[in-house]
Structures are given as structure tokens and as C-alpha cells.
Design a protein around this motif. Structure first.
Motif, PDB file in Angstrom:
ATOM      1  N   CYS A 132     -18.500  -1.236  15.156  1.00  0.00           N
ATOM      2  CA  CYS A 132     -17.179  -1.286  14.546  1.00  0.00           C
ATOM      3  C   CYS A 132     -16.811   0.062  13.953  1.00  0.00           C
ATOM      4  O   CYS A 132     -17.640   0.971  13.843  1.00  0.00           O
ATOM      5  N   ILE A 133     -15.538   0.181  13.557  1.00  0.00           N
ATOM      6  CA  ILE A 133     -14.999   1.400  12.960  1.00  0.00           C
ATOM      7  C   ILE A 133     -14.268   1.016  11.684  1.00  0.00           C
ATOM      8  O   ILE A 133     -13.497   0.046  11.658  1.00  0.00           O
ATOM      9  N   LEU A 134     -14.499   1.774  10.616  1.00  0.00           N
ATOM     10  CA  LEU A 134     -13.819   1.556   9.344  1.00  0.00           C
ATOM     11  C   LEU A 134     -12.938   2.766   9.048  1.00  0.00           C
ATOM     12  O   LEU A 134     -13.386   3.908   9.147  1.00  0.00           O
ATOM     13  N   LEU A 135     -11.694   2.513   8.679  1.00  0.00           N
ATOM     14  CA  LEU A 135     -10.763   3.578   8.272  1.00  0.00           C
ATOM     15  C   LEU A 135     -10.350   3.304   6.831  1.00  0.00           C
ATOM     16  O   LEU A 135      -9.823   2.238   6.522  1.00  0.00           O
TER      17      LEU A 135
ATOM     18  N   ASP B  37     -13.411  -0.460  22.408  1.00  0.00           N
ATOM     19  CA  ASP B  37     -14.405  -1.517  22.550  1.00  0.00           C
ATOM     20  C   ASP B  37     -14.973  -1.943  21.200  1.00  0.00           C
ATOM     21  O   ASP B  37     -15.741  -2.909  21.130  1.00  0.00           O
ATOM     22  N   LYS B  38     -14.608  -1.216  20.154  1.00  0.00           N
ATOM     23  CA  LYS B  38     -15.112  -1.535  18.828  1.00  0.00           C
ATOM     24  C   LYS B  38     -13.992  -2.087  17.950  1.00  0.00           C
ATOM     25  O   LYS B  38     -12.866  -1.616  17.995  1.00  0.00           O
ATOM     26  N   LYS B  39     -14.334  -3.075  17.150  1.00  0.00           N
ATOM     27  CA  LYS B  39     -13.381  -3.642  16.198  1.00  0.00           C
ATOM     28  C   LYS B  39     -13.019  -2.586  15.146  1.00  0.00           C
ATOM     29  O   LYS B  39     -13.881  -1.835  14.677  1.00  0.00           O
ATOM     30  N   LEU B  40     -11.735  -2.509  14.789  1.00  0.00           N
ATOM     31  CA  LEU B  40     -11.247  -1.552  13.801  1.00  0.00           C
ATOM     32  C   LEU B  40     -10.839  -2.282  12.524  1.00  0.00           C
ATOM     33  O   LEU B  40     -10.043  -3.225  12.571  1.00  0.00           O
ATOM     34  N   TYR B  41     -11.395  -1.842  11.401  1.00  0.00           N
ATOM     35  CA  TYR B  41     -11.033  -2.385  10.091  1.00  0.00           C
ATOM     36  C   TYR B  41     -10.375  -1.281   9.273  1.00  0.00           C
ATOM     37  O   TYR B  41     -10.958  -0.200   9.110  1.00  0.00           O
ATOM     38  N   VAL B  42      -9.188  -1.555   8.764  1.00  0.00           N
ATOM     39  CA  VAL B  42      -8.406  -0.556   8.035  1.00  0.00           C
ATOM     40  C   VAL B  42      -8.313  -0.991   6.570  1.00  0.00           C
ATOM     41  O   VAL B  42      -7.802  -2.072   6.266  1.00  0.00           O
ATOM     42  N   PHE B  43      -8.794  -0.134   5.681  1.00  0.00           N
ATOM     43  CA  PHE B  43      -8.819  -0.423   4.243  1.00  0.00           C
ATOM     44  C   PHE B  43      -7.805   0.458   3.517  1.00  0.00           C
ATOM     45  O   PHE B  43      -7.720   1.664   3.772  1.00  0.00           O
ATOM     46  N   SER B  44      -7.072  -0.141   2.580  1.00  0.00           N
ATOM     47  CA  SER B  44      -6.206   0.623   1.681  1.00  0.00           C
ATOM     48  C   SER B  44      -6.465   0.131   0.267  1.00  0.00           C
ATOM     49  O   SER B  44      -6.278  -1.046  -0.040  1.00  0.00           O
TER      50      SER B  44
ATOM     51  N   VAL C 281      -7.526  -5.057  15.477  1.00  0.00           N
ATOM     52  CA  VAL C 281      -7.420  -4.412  14.166  1.00  0.00           C
ATOM     53  C   VAL C 281      -7.293  -5.478  13.075  1.00  0.00           C
ATOM     54  O   VAL C 281      -6.519  -6.429  13.210  1.00  0.00           O
ATOM     55  N   THR C 282      -8.031  -5.290  11.992  1.00  0.00           N
ATOM     56  CA  THR C 282      -7.873  -6.113  10.807  1.00  0.00           C
ATOM     57  C   THR C 282      -7.644  -5.191   9.610  1.00  0.00           C
ATOM     58  O   THR C 282      -8.329  -4.179   9.455  1.00  0.00           O
ATOM     59  N   TYR C 283      -6.670  -5.556   8.773  1.00  0.00           N
ATOM     60  CA  TYR C 283      -6.322  -4.763   7.602  1.00  0.00           C
ATOM     61  C   TYR C 283      -6.830  -5.460   6.347  1.00  0.00           C
ATOM     62  O   TYR C 283      -6.611  -6.662   6.164  1.00  0.00           O
ATOM     63  N   ILE C 284      -7.513  -4.705   5.491  1.00  0.00           N
ATOM     64  CA  ILE C 284      -7.976  -5.212   4.198  1.00  0.00           C
ATOM     65  C   ILE C 284      -7.286  -4.368   3.131  1.00  0.00           C
ATOM     66  O   ILE C 284      -7.599  -3.189   2.956  1.00  0.00           O
ATOM     67  N   LEU C 285      -6.327  -4.972   2.443  1.00  0.00           N
ATOM     68  CA  LEU C 285      -5.444  -4.229   1.556  1.00  0.00           C
ATOM     69  C   LEU C 285      -5.523  -4.760   0.129  1.00  0.00           C
ATOM     70  O   LEU C 285      -5.584  -5.975  -0.099  1.00  0.00           O
ATOM     71  N   SER C 286      -5.482  -3.846  -0.829  1.00  0.00           N
ATOM     72  CA  SER C 286      -5.336  -4.257  -2.223  1.00  0.00           C
ATOM     73  C   SER C 286      -4.035  -5.034  -2.380  1.00  0.00           C
ATOM     74  O   SER C 286      -3.014  -4.707  -1.767  1.00  0.00           O
ATOM     75  N   ASN C 287      -4.056  -6.053  -3.216  1.00  0.00           N
ATOM     76  CA  ASN C 287      -2.889  -6.945  -3.282  1.00  0.00           C
ATOM     77  C   ASN C 287      -1.699  -6.363  -4.045  1.00  0.00           C
ATOM     78  O   ASN C 287      -0.677  -7.038  -4.200  1.00  0.00           O
TER      79      ASN C 287
ATOM     80  N   ILE D 210      -0.250  -3.860  -2.736  1.00  0.00           N
ATOM     81  CA  ILE D 210       0.490  -3.337  -1.585  1.00  0.00           C
ATOM     82  C   ILE D 210       1.439  -4.407  -1.079  1.00  0.00           C
ATOM     83  O   ILE D 210       1.071  -5.578  -0.937  1.00  0.00           O
ATOM     84  N   ASN D 211       2.660  -4.010  -0.808  1.00  0.00           N
ATOM     85  CA  ASN D 211       3.680  -4.948  -0.361  1.00  0.00           C
ATOM     86  C   ASN D 211       3.466  -5.286   1.114  1.00  0.00           C
ATOM     87  O   ASN D 211       3.950  -4.599   2.006  1.00  0.00           O
ATOM     88  N   ALA D 212       2.694  -6.336   1.351  1.00  0.00           N
ATOM     89  CA  ALA D 212       2.413  -6.782   2.713  1.00  0.00           C
ATOM     90  C   ALA D 212       2.251  -8.296   2.687  1.00  0.00           C
ATOM     91  O   ALA D 212       1.903  -8.886   1.658  1.00  0.00           O
ATOM     92  N   THR D 213       2.496  -8.914   3.804  1.00  0.00           N
ATOM     93  CA  THR D 213       2.381 -10.362   3.923  1.00  0.00           C
ATOM     94  C   THR D 213       1.044 -10.707   4.558  1.00  0.00           C
ATOM     95  O   THR D 213       0.712 -10.195   5.639  1.00  0.00           O
ATOM     96  N   GLU D 214       0.295 -11.551   3.894  1.00  0.00           N
ATOM     97  CA  GLU D 214      -1.015 -11.920   4.427  1.00  0.00           C
ATOM     98  C   GLU D 214      -0.843 -12.707   5.721  1.00  0.00           C
ATOM     99  O   GLU D 214       0.037 -13.549   5.851  1.00  0.00           O
ATOM    100  N   SER D 215      -1.693 -12.392   6.681  1.00  0.00           N
ATOM    101  CA  SER D 215      -1.636 -13.053   7.987  1.00  0.00           C
ATOM    102  C   SER D 215      -3.032 -13.073   8.576  1.00  0.00           C
ATOM    103  O   SER D 215      -4.019 -12.713   7.905  1.00  0.00           O
ATOM    104  N   LYS D 216      -3.139 -13.439   9.830  1.00  0.00           N
ATOM    105  CA  LYS D 216      -4.437 -13.488  10.499  1.00  0.00           C
ATOM    106  C   LYS D 216      -5.121 -12.120  10.480  1.00  0.00           C
ATOM    107  O   LYS D 216      -6.346 -12.027  10.318  1.00  0.00           O
ATOM    108  N   ASN D 217      -4.339 -11.057  10.633  1.00  0.00           N
ATOM    109  CA  ASN D 217      -4.901  -9.717  10.736  1.00  0.00           C
ATOM    110  C   ASN D 217      -4.740  -8.885   9.463  1.00  0.00           C
ATOM    111  O   ASN D 217      -5.168  -7.737   9.426  1.00  0.00           O
ATOM    112  N   ILE D 218      -4.095  -9.454   8.449  1.00  0.00           N
ATOM    113  CA  ILE D 218      -3.897  -8.742   7.188  1.00  0.00           C
ATOM    114  C   ILE D 218      -4.462  -9.594   6.060  1.00  0.00           C
ATOM    115  O   ILE D 218      -4.005 -10.707   5.818  1.00  0.00           O
TER     116      ILE D 218
END
Length: 227
Positions: free
Chosen positions: A18-21, A35-42, A64-70, A72-80
Motif C-alpha cells: 500500500c501507499i500512504l500520502l 496495483d497498490k491501495k492508496l490511503y490519503v491522510f489529512s 483510494v481511501t481518505y482518512i480526514l480529521s473531522n 475538514i468540510n467533507a461528507t463521510e462515504s465509503k471512501n472518505i
């Protein structure tokens, strides 16, 4: 493990599967292995730690899956996934734990592929001489220490830690406290904007005498490190 320094507080960590950003807001990203899962952290919503352009990555990367501090103005979903301070979250093979920042948002502790990776975000011993009152500086110090003391003595393979010259003679306080209170193998300074010489100054100082060999020097954007 391959680590690429993007800019400021942003790093890419590429592992076997996997890859972490972390905390991307600007700069040139490397080409990711699809070929590697991408995880994006903010870690929080400040402009130098978050850019909504990260959501464009899902156009070019298949997983891609996003892991964000709450904050951040984003709507939680399957990938967020939104996460608060002092929470634990398991996603796929990632174990994620957060600490409360002494500024805004969270710090991340990520366990993956038998590695423990720490990204501070803006969790730091912020001491602003002449800008904050002594009471404000003491409050920030206590917030920082209370968070770090929760992980006191744990083993960390790689840590990304703020080192900010704007704090004047107090620039090293948070980095030093972290290194003295955790068992960290390798530490990358961050949050120094483009002042790369600060890393060399710190390594040569008496403050870092007991752990200077654990600090990796960053000389330019997009520098790669094979660990």
C-alpha cells in the motif's frame, strides 16, 4: 519502505502492499503504483495541510481511501472516513489512532505491515515569544505534552515531526520532547517550509545530541529515502 518528501509537511510512504500520502497541499506527487491501495491522510483543514485537490486522485488511481480529521468540510462515504481526536479506526489492514492536536485537528499513528508510522500534523509544542501571552504558551505546552504522554515509550519506526524556525530559539522544543519520550527509530523533520538548513542546524546542536543519528536530513522537495 520508500519515503518521498513532497513539501512542507507532506510525505508519501510506499510499503509492500500500500501507499500512504500525508497532508498534501501543494507540490509534485510521484506516480503511484496502481496495483497498490492508496490511503490519503489529512490532519486538519489549515491550508498548508489540506487541499481539496486530493479528491482528484480517485480519477487516476483505482483504489483510494481518505482518512480526514473531522474539522475538514467533507461528507463521510465509503471512501472518505472522518476521524476525531483520541479515536481508533481500523480500515482494511490499517490500525489508525489519533491524538488531539495542540493547534487544530489530529496527529496520526498508523500501524501497517508490522510498521508504526507517526505523523504529527500540527501537534507540536507551539511557543510564540512576543505573540502569545505566557498563559497561552503554557496552555499550548500542556496540550502538547498531554497528547504525547499518552504514547510515552511506544516503539515508532518512522515519525514526521514539526521543526519550525518561526518559533525562534524554541523551534526544537516539540521535536526534542517527542524523541526523548518515545522509542523512535527514524525521524523526519517537517513544517520548515523551505528552510532546509534548519535541519542541519538542529542536528548539529546540543539539543539533538542523544538522537541526531536518527534524524534524516531533507535537502529538497521530492527527495526520496529508501529505508
Amino acid at each position: 519502505m520508500k519515503i518521498t518528501y513532497i513539501h512542507h509537511s507532506s510525505f508519501v510512504v510506499e510499503l509492500k502492499n500500500c501507499i500512504l500520502l500525508f497532508d498534501y497541499f501543494q507540490g509534485n506527487l510521484p506516480e503511484f503504483n496502481n496495483d497498490k491501495k492508496l490511503y490519503v491522510f489529512s490532519s486538519h483543514s489549515h491550508h498548508d495541510h489540506f487541499n481539496k485537490n486530493i479528491f482528484k486522485l480517485k480519477r487516476i488511481h483505482p483504489d483510494v481511501t481518505y482518512i480526514l480529521s473531522n474539522d475538514i468540510n467533507a461528507t463521510e462515504s465509503k471512501n472518505i472516513r472522518l476521524i476525531d481526536a483520541n479515536e481508533k479506526l481500523v480500515i482494511d489492514n490499517l490500525e489508525i489512532e489519533t491524538l488531539q492536536s495542540s493547534d487544530l485537528g489530529v496527529a496520526f499513528i498508523v500501524k501497517i505491515e508490522n510498521k508504526t508510522i507517526y505523523h504529527a500534523g500540527d501537534l507540536n509544542w507551539w511557543h510564540w515569544e512576543g505573540e502569545n501571552s505566557p498563559e497561552e504558551n503554557t496552555y499550548a505546552e500542556n496540550l502538547f505534552k498531554n497528547s504525547i504522554d499518552k504514547i510515552k515509550g511506544i516503539n515508532i519506526d518512522v515519525a514526521f515531526l514539526p521543526l519550525d524556525s518561526r518559533q525562534g530559539n524554541q523551534y526544537y522544543l516539540g521535536f526534542d520532547y517527542f524523541m526523548r519520550n518515545t522509542n523512535t527509530k527514524i525521524a523526519f523533520p517537517m513544517h520548515f517550509w523551505s528552510n532546509h538548513s534548519l535541519v542541519k542546524t538542529f542536528k548539529a546542536s546540543n539539543h539533538a545530541l542523544n538522537y541526531k543519528d536518527k534524524i534524516l536530513e531533507i535537502n529538497h522537495n521530492n527527495e526520496e529515502f529508501q529505508l
